[in-house]
Design a protein around this motif. Structure first.
Motif, PDB file in Angstrom:
ATOM      1  N   PHE A   1      57.404 -58.965 -16.752  1.00 21.27           N
ATOM      2  CA  PHE A   1      58.206 -57.928 -17.389  1.00 21.27           C
ATOM      3  C   PHE A   1      58.316 -56.657 -16.535  1.00 21.27           C
ATOM      4  O   PHE A   1      59.107 -55.776 -16.864  1.00 21.27           O
ATOM      5  N   CYS A   2      57.532 -56.565 -15.474  1.00 21.60           N
ATOM      6  CA  CYS A   2      57.549 -55.378 -14.604  1.00 21.60           C
ATOM      7  C   CYS A   2      57.835 -55.780 -13.160  1.00 21.60           C
ATOM      8  O   CYS A   2      57.044 -55.483 -12.257  1.00 21.60           O
ATOM      9  N   PRO A   3      58.949 -56.445 -12.880  1.00 19.80           N
ATOM     10  CA  PRO A   3      59.210 -56.926 -11.516  1.00 19.80           C
ATOM     11  C   PRO A   3      59.326 -55.769 -10.526  1.00 19.80           C
ATOM     12  O   PRO A   3      60.029 -54.803 -10.757  1.00 19.80           O
ATOM     13  N   GLY A   4      58.588 -55.877  -9.435  1.00 20.34           N
ATOM     14  CA  GLY A   4      58.648 -54.861  -8.399  1.00 20.34           C
ATOM     15  C   GLY A   4      57.892 -53.597  -8.709  1.00 20.34           C
ATOM     16  O   GLY A   4      57.893 -52.655  -7.907  1.00 20.34           O
ATOM     17  N   ALA A   5      57.220 -53.535  -9.850  1.00 17.58           N
ATOM     18  CA  ALA A   5      56.496 -52.331 -10.244  1.00 17.58           C
ATOM     19  C   ALA A   5      55.049 -52.399  -9.764  1.00 17.58           C
ATOM     20  O   ALA A   5      54.508 -53.470  -9.468  1.00 17.58           O
ATOM     21  N   GLU A   6      54.426 -51.241  -9.711  1.00 21.71           N
ATOM     22  CA  GLU A   6      52.992 -51.136  -9.449  1.00 21.71           C
ATOM     23  C   GLU A   6      52.285 -51.147 -10.802  1.00 21.71           C
ATOM     24  O   GLU A   6      52.251 -50.145 -11.508  1.00 21.71           O
ATOM     25  N   LEU A   7      51.746 -52.296 -11.165  1.00 19.37           N
ATOM     26  CA  LEU A   7      51.163 -52.490 -12.494  1.00 19.37           C
ATOM     27  C   LEU A   7      49.656 -52.317 -12.444  1.00 19.37           C
ATOM     28  O   LEU A   7      48.964 -52.973 -11.657  1.00 19.37           O
ATOM     29  N   ASP A   8      49.140 -51.446 -13.295  1.00 19.83           N
ATOM     30  CA  ASP A   8      47.699 -51.238 -13.450  1.00 19.83           C
ATOM     31  C   ASP A   8      47.366 -51.523 -14.917  1.00 19.83           C
ATOM     32  O   ASP A   8      47.660 -50.726 -15.799  1.00 19.83           O
ATOM     33  N   LEU A   9      46.756 -52.689 -15.164  1.00 15.74           N
ATOM     34  CA  LEU A   9      46.510 -53.151 -16.532  1.00 15.74           C
ATOM     35  C   LEU A   9      45.015 -53.166 -16.827  1.00 15.74           C
ATOM     36  O   LEU A   9      44.225 -53.746 -16.077  1.00 15.74           O
ATOM     37  N   THR A  10      44.634 -52.529 -17.932  1.00 13.65           N
ATOM     38  CA  THR A  10      43.260 -52.559 -18.426  1.00 13.65           C
ATOM     39  C   THR A  10      43.248 -53.230 -19.794  1.00 13.65           C
ATOM     40  O   THR A  10      44.006 -52.830 -20.687  1.00 13.65           O
ATOM     41  N   ILE A  11      42.420 -54.244 -19.964  1.00 13.47           N
ATOM     42  CA  ILE A  11      42.296 -54.946 -21.235  1.00 13.47           C
ATOM     43  C   ILE A  11      40.851 -54.811 -21.711  1.00 13.47           C
ATOM     44  O   ILE A  11      39.917 -55.168 -20.991  1.00 13.47           O
ATOM     45  N   LEU A  12      40.681 -54.287 -22.918  1.00 14.43           N
ATOM     46  CA  LEU A  12      39.352 -54.125 -23.506  1.00 14.43           C
ATOM     47  C   LEU A  12      39.010 -55.335 -24.388  1.00 14.43           C
ATOM     48  O   LEU A  12      39.826 -56.243 -24.567  1.00 14.43           O
ATOM     49  N   ASP A  13      37.801 -55.305 -24.939  1.00 11.37           N
ATOM     50  CA  ASP A  13      37.332 -56.459 -25.712  1.00 11.37           C
ATOM     51  C   ASP A  13      37.017 -56.111 -27.161  1.00 11.37           C
ATOM     52  O   ASP A  13      36.127 -56.707 -27.777  1.00 11.37           O
ATOM     53  N   LEU A  14      37.771 -55.152 -27.729  1.00 11.48           N
ATOM     54  CA  LEU A  14      37.558 -54.841 -29.144  1.00 11.48           C
ATOM     55  C   LEU A  14      37.900 -56.051 -30.002  1.00 11.48           C
ATOM     56  O   LEU A  14      38.837 -56.798 -29.694  1.00 11.48           O
ATOM     57  N   PRO A  15      37.185 -56.263 -31.098  1.00  6.55           N
ATOM     58  CA  PRO A  15      37.490 -57.400 -31.974  1.00  6.55           C
ATOM     59  C   PRO A  15      38.817 -57.207 -32.693  1.00  6.55           C
ATOM     60  O   PRO A  15      39.112 -56.125 -33.200  1.00  6.55           O
ATOM     61  N   ASP A  16      39.598 -58.253 -32.739  1.00  7.01           N
ATOM     62  CA  ASP A  16      40.902 -58.225 -33.398  1.00  7.01           C
ATOM     63  C   ASP A  16      40.739 -57.902 -34.879  1.00  7.01           C
ATOM     64  O   ASP A  16      39.879 -58.464 -35.565  1.00  7.01           O
ATOM     65  N   GLY A  17      41.549 -56.960 -35.365  1.00  5.13           N
ATOM     66  CA  GLY A  17      41.536 -56.623 -36.773  1.00  5.13           C
ATOM     67  C   GLY A  17      40.464 -55.640 -37.189  1.00  5.13           C
ATOM     68  O   GLY A  17      40.313 -55.364 -38.380  1.00  5.13           O
ATOM     69  N   ARG A  18      39.725 -55.081 -36.224  1.00  4.61           N
ATOM     70  CA  ARG A  18      38.602 -54.200 -36.563  1.00  4.61           C
ATOM     71  C   ARG A  18      38.718 -52.822 -35.917  1.00  4.61           C
ATOM     72  O   ARG A  18      37.724 -52.099 -35.817  1.00  4.61           O
ATOM     73  N   ALA A  19      39.893 -52.432 -35.507  1.00 11.05           N
ATOM     74  CA  ALA A  19      40.047 -51.161 -34.792  1.00 11.05           C
ATOM     75  C   ALA A  19      39.524 -49.952 -35.570  1.00 11.05           C
ATOM     76  O   ALA A  19      38.872 -49.084 -34.976  1.00 11.05           O
ATOM     77  N   PRO A  20      39.755 -49.837 -36.883  1.00 13.19           N
ATOM     78  CA  PRO A  20      39.245 -48.646 -37.582  1.00 13.19           C
ATOM     79  C   PRO A  20      37.736 -48.469 -37.456  1.00 13.19           C
ATOM     80  O   PRO A  20      37.242 -47.335 -37.453  1.00 13.19           O
ATOM     81  N   ALA A  21      36.992 -49.556 -37.332  1.00 12.93           N
ATOM     82  CA  ALA A  21      35.543 -49.476 -37.203  1.00 12.93           C
ATOM     83  C   ALA A  21      35.108 -49.088 -35.792  1.00 12.93           C
ATOM     84  O   ALA A  21      33.921 -48.825 -35.559  1.00 12.93           O
ATOM     85  N   HIS A  22      36.056 -49.045 -34.858  1.00 11.45           N
ATOM     86  CA  HIS A  22      35.739 -48.732 -33.463  1.00 11.45           C
ATOM     87  C   HIS A  22      36.517 -47.500 -33.005  1.00 11.45           C
ATOM     88  O   HIS A  22      36.886 -47.399 -31.842  1.00 11.45           O
ATOM     89  N   TRP A  23      36.701 -46.564 -33.930  1.00 11.27           N
ATOM     90  CA  TRP A  23      37.493 -45.363 -33.652  1.00 11.27           C
ATOM     91  C   TRP A  23      36.962 -44.616 -32.439  1.00 11.27           C
ATOM     92  O   TRP A  23      37.734 -44.225 -31.555  1.00 11.27           O
ATOM     93  N   ASP A  24      35.654 -44.394 -32.359  1.00 14.48           N
ATOM     94  CA  ASP A  24      35.079 -43.635 -31.250  1.00 14.48           C
ATOM     95  C   ASP A  24      35.339 -44.313 -29.908  1.00 14.48           C
ATOM     96  O   ASP A  24      35.686 -43.652 -28.922  1.00 14.48           O
TER      97      ASP A  24
END
Length: 216
Positions: free
Chosen positions: A65-88
């Motif tokens: 989706f980003c042809p020719g772009a400089e892509l810097d991707l960070t993926i974290l490991d928060l549990p799916d569906g639990r974001a409110p419990a990991h606010w900090d």
């Protein structure tokens, strides 16, 4: 329709709660930006999926989706569906991400999203990107939370179809979902196109912006 033009864009920040959120919400816009601006810097943060097959899907998809772009991707490991419990942790991750980014535009989920993970991210993004134009994208899913968008990016039928095809190609883990198909994706872009007198469009929610008419 009264158009507004973005001007020079050299870097964008894109944020998603899950792998595929960014591509679903603004895949065609990413294609347009990357093709119009070779060397565009795309800084991407995804809250969940690290260490799984979904992370590999996300890397391959955003490369496409980003042809020719400089892509810097960070993926974290928060549990799916639990974001409110990991606010900090999300707040801290956003602060670190913000420190390393100098975007001209910021894209994130829209605040009215019914999924708790999307909504928490949407609410926190403006606390870090305070002086940026933040466009909230919509994520098609089973919840009936389709927003009333305020900004439209017109697409050609070919670009809308390309977005849908790339989604199906790069996210095979989602193929079992009854809403994850080409007809659903192009149906939404066709509806948004009708709303801005175009064949297709991606739509965004804009909470706040400053306009400069060239005065003192």
């Amino acid at each position: 329709m009264i158009p507004l033009r973005a001007g020079t864009v050299t870097e964008v920040a894109v944020l998603g709660a899950h792998c595929d959120d960014i591509a679903i919400g603004m895949g065609a816009t990413l294609l347009t930006l990357a093709r119009a601006r070779p060397g565009l810097r795309v800084r991407a943060l995804v809250l969940s999926g690290a260490g799984t097959e979904r992370a590999e899907e996300e890397r391959r998809a955003l490369d496409a989706f980003c042809p020719g772009a400089e892509l810097d991707l960070t993926i974290l490991d928060l549990p799916d569906g639990r974001a409110p419990a990991h606010w900090d942790r999300i707040k801290n991750a956003l602060a670190a991400f913000r420190a390393g980014a100098r975007p001209d535009l910021v894209f994130a989920p829209q605040r009215g999203d019914a999924h708790q993970d999307h909504r928490v991210l949407a609410e926190l993004v403006p606390t870090e990107f305070r002086d940026h134009l933040v466009l909230g994208f919509e994520i098609l899913k089973w919840e009936a939370d389709t927003p009333a968008p305020t900004v439209f990016h017109p697409l050609t039928p070919e670009l809308a179809a390309e977005k849908a095809q790339l989604l199906l190609k790069h996210y095979p883990s989602q193929a079992h979902r009854d809403w994850f198909d080409e007809q659903a994706f192009t149906g939404l872009t066709r509806m948004r196109g009708v709303q801005c007198h175009a064949a297709h469009a991606e739509a965004f929610v804009l909470d706040k912006a400053v306009i400069d008419f060239g005065g003192s």
